[in-house]
Design a protein around this motif. Structure first.
Motif, short mmCIF file in Angstrom:
data_model
loop_
_atom_site.label_atom_id
_atom_site.label_comp_id
_atom_site.label_asym_id
_atom_site.label_seq_id
_atom_site.Cartn_x
_atom_site.Cartn_y
_atom_site.Cartn_z
N GLY A 219 -68.28 5.54 9.97
CA GLY A 219 -68.66 6.67 9.82
C GLY A 219 -67.62 7.87 10.67
O GLY A 219 -68.30 9.15 10.50
N GLY A 220 -66.74 7.45 11.15
CA GLY A 220 -65.81 8.32 11.75
C GLY A 220 -64.45 8.36 11.02
O GLY A 220 -63.98 7.55 10.54
N ARG A 221 -63.81 9.54 11.01
CA ARG A 221 -62.40 9.51 10.61
C ARG A 221 -61.40 9.07 11.24
O ARG A 221 -60.20 8.79 11.02
N GLY A 222 -61.38 9.23 12.79
CA GLY A 222 -60.60 9.02 13.63
C GLY A 222 -59.56 7.82 13.60
O GLY A 222 -58.09 7.88 13.51
N ASP A 223 -60.34 6.74 13.25
CA ASP A 223 -59.22 5.33 13.35
C ASP A 223 -58.52 5.30 12.05
O ASP A 223 -57.31 5.18 12.40
N GLY A 224 -59.11 5.82 10.88
CA GLY A 224 -58.31 5.91 9.79
C GLY A 224 -57.15 6.95 9.60
O GLY A 224 -55.90 6.52 9.43
N ILE A 225 -57.52 8.15 10.26
CA ILE A 225 -56.18 9.15 10.40
C ILE A 225 -55.21 8.72 11.42
O ILE A 225 -54.23 9.03 11.45
N GLN A 226 -55.62 8.02 12.40
CA GLN A 226 -54.82 7.62 13.63
C GLN A 226 -53.78 6.50 12.98
O GLN A 226 -52.67 6.85 13.29
N ILE A 227 -54.14 5.67 12.19
CA ILE A 227 -53.24 4.83 11.28
C ILE A 227 -52.01 5.73 10.66
O ILE A 227 -51.00 5.28 10.54
N ILE A 228 -52.68 6.62 9.71
CA ILE A 228 -51.83 7.66 9.02
C ILE A 228 -50.86 8.20 9.69
O ILE A 228 -49.50 8.30 9.40
N ILE A 229 -51.23 8.88 10.85
CA ILE A 229 -50.49 9.58 12.03
C ILE A 229 -49.38 8.46 12.49
O ILE A 229 -48.11 8.95 12.51
N ALA A 230 -49.76 7.26 12.72
CA ALA A 230 -48.95 6.33 13.53
C ALA A 230 -47.69 5.97 12.32
O ALA A 230 -46.59 5.93 12.58
N ALA A 231 -48.22 6.04 11.10
CA ALA A 231 -47.29 5.80 10.03
C ALA A 231 -46.07 6.71 10.00
O ALA A 231 -44.82 6.47 9.71
N ILE A 232 -46.32 8.27 9.86
CA ILE A 232 -45.44 8.96 9.96
C ILE A 232 -44.56 9.04 11.23
O ILE A 232 -43.45 9.10 10.88
N VAL A 233 -45.10 8.81 12.36
CA VAL A 233 -44.34 8.58 13.51
C VAL A 233 -43.44 7.43 13.40
O VAL A 233 -42.02 7.56 13.53
N GLN A 234 -43.73 6.21 13.03
CA GLN A 234 -42.82 5.15 13.06
C GLN A 234 -42.11 5.34 11.86
O GLN A 234 -40.54 4.80 12.09
N TYR A 235 -42.36 5.87 10.84
CA TYR A 235 -41.28 6.21 9.74
C TYR A 235 -39.96 7.04 10.24
O TYR A 235 -38.82 6.68 10.04
N MET A 236 -40.30 8.12 10.81
CA MET A 236 -39.36 9.22 11.49
C MET A 236 -38.43 8.26 12.51
O MET A 236 -37.34 8.63 12.34
N ALA A 237 -39.25 7.36 13.20
CA ALA A 237 -38.41 6.60 14.13
C ALA A 237 -37.34 5.60 13.38
O ALA A 237 -36.35 5.32 14.10
N LEU A 238 -37.92 4.95 12.57
CA LEU A 238 -36.87 4.11 11.73
C LEU A 238 -35.85 4.62 11.13
O LEU A 238 -34.76 4.40 11.10
N LYS A 239 -36.01 5.89 10.58
CA LYS A 239 -35.05 6.65 9.71
C LYS A 239 -33.86 7.13 10.92
O LYS A 239 -32.90 6.93 10.26
N VAL A 240 -34.53 7.57 12.01
CA VAL A 240 -33.46 8.17 13.01
C VAL A 240 -32.65 6.64 13.55
O VAL A 240 -31.23 6.72 13.67
#
Length: 449
Positions: A219-240
């Protein structure tokens, strides 16, 4: 009202100046400086303050001087302690006395996906499916045959503590492993994209989607959105990490992030209804305002009441720790309710969140803003520095996984006390244990055929 709007404009200008100062004073030369705790912490408050400008009349948003002081003081303390910690960290790491002891990571010859066997990702997919099945059966058994309503009823009962039916221990354990694996498998998938490895890619995307669904299921959005934000952070880190000279985010990557965030925002009301939240009486703009800006109104309402300064045993900031210790040491007087009321202004529902500073002020006034914010800044900066120097090619470095998890917590500081609520509790300890076990399983377990 004109004076209040001018005050909000002044607050926006001050936040913008803080943000500019953070960007240009960051000594990290590549784009990962935009993932620094101080930039994310200051930046996350700006959209809500801007959006609040149009709700001065609707909510009678009279921001008091002390509310302004609390926000500016908190941001200033966070920025100052972030830079102090960064300087001390660099001094220790690069001081000749300690340099010989320091172990620097080197680029691995092979990417991490080459070390992970496909059957292991299949096992994680099975864990995700078991978690989904058991959670759905629990909800339908205890809260009715309509899954959407059952999710809403479960979340409402656990939030209020009234007639809440706790998840069985085995379901909690499997869900923790399932959600924790989402961060690691997301990293494997993005690593494969950056280093052009197609091994396990289809299996990994299935596992990620299931992990996000698992995150939304209670019933919460937090856990799902947290994985999506983690993906953005990880992708930027890998590219750099792959191209250390990169100083500008490629436009196509910016576009991808904008599309992802745009989809989340555009579908926010629909997702809420899917999770059982009946908010159709609100217009879309008002709905978004509740999540972006009502925190300012709630914080101001509380500060104007002057009801702050509470003993440690009634702490809101350390609510999870105090209650856990109360149970552990059989001290029922320590176990207390989460004292943030659900607020309304007229027919507007404003929720029960008031930025990260609400519990700090509740516990100790402006002094609490100083020391609770300072500790958070030091903690986040240390793990940011560890994140920067982690191996992002040939290893599942938990510093990367943890900071991608932490990014959501920092970014949602405008919303509530995510930091102390999500880091200092037993659930996060289980999350760390899960990451360690999953890393061992993926990289060390070998099955001879």
């Amino acid at each position: 009202m004109i004076l209040i709007k001018q005050l909000i404009i002044l607050l926006i200008v001050m936040l913008a100046l803080f943000l500019i100062m953070c960007v240009f004073s960051n000594r990290n030369g590549n784009i990962l400086k935009f993932l620094s705790p101080q930039i994310m912490f200051v930046g996350c408050f700006i959209p809500g303050v801007i959006y609040a400008f149009w709700y001065v009349d609707k909510w009678n948003l009279h921001i008091s001087n002390m509310t302004i002081v609390a926000i500016i003081l908190g941001l200033l303390i966070f920025v100052v302690f972030s830079y102090l910690t960064s300087s001390i960290y660099d001094y220790i790491l690069f001081n000749p006395i300690y340099l010989k002891k320091a172990k620097f990571k080197r680029n691995s010859m092979s990417d991490i996906n080459s070390k992970v066997e496909g059957w292991k990702v299949i096992v994680l997919i099975i864990v995700q499916l078991i978690s989904l099945l058991l959670t759905v059966l629990f909800l339908l058994k205890n809260y009715g045959l309509n899954l959407s309503d059952a999710m809403f009823m479960y979340r409402s009962s656990t939030a209020s503590g009234d007639d809440a039916i706790p998840l069985p221990g085995i379901i909690k354990l499997i869900r923790r492993i399932a959600l924790s694996s989402g961060y690691i498998v997301t990293y494997l998938y993005l690593n494969g994209i950056v280093y052009k490895s197609k091994k396990n890619r289809a299996l990994e995307i299935v596992c990620i989607i299931l992990a996000i669904i698992n995150g939304f299921l209670l019933g919460g959005r937090g856990d799902g959105i947290q994985i999506i934000i983690a993906a953005i952070v990880q992708y930027m880190a890998l590219k750099v990490y792959k191209n250390k000279s990169i100083k500008v985010i490629p436009f196509k990557d910016i576009l991808k992030v904008i599309v992802i965030l745009g989809c989340i925002i555009a579908s926010f009301t629909q997702l809420g209804e899917l999770l059982g939240r009946q908010m159709d009486f609100l217009k879309y703009n008002d709905y978004i305002a509740v999540y972006l800006s009502a925190e300012l109104k709630n914080l101001d309402t509380f500060i104007v009441s002057g009801d702050f300064g509470h003993p440690l045993t009634e702490s809101l900031t350390l609510y999870s720790i105090v209650n856990s210790l109360g149970s552990m040491f059989n001290q029922p007087a320590w176990i207390h309710s989460f004292d943030i009321p659900f607020r309304y202004y007229g027919h507007y529902a404003l929720g029960n969140v008031g930025t990260i500073f609400y519990p700090f002020v509740y516990d100790s006034g402006l002094v609490g803003v100083v020391y609770y914010t300072a500790f958070m800044a030091v903690f986040c900066q240390i793990f940011y520095k560890n994140f920067l120097k982690a191996d992002k090619k040939g290893n599942i470095d938990l510093n990367v996984i943890f900071y991608s998890y932490l990014a959501y917590i920092i970014l949602f500081s405008f919303f509530s006390n995510k930091f102390y609520e999500m880091i200092f509790n037993t659930s996060f300890l289980w999350c760390i244990v899960s990451w360690i076990l999953l890393k061992y399983f993926l990289l060390r377990i070998r099955v001879k055929v």
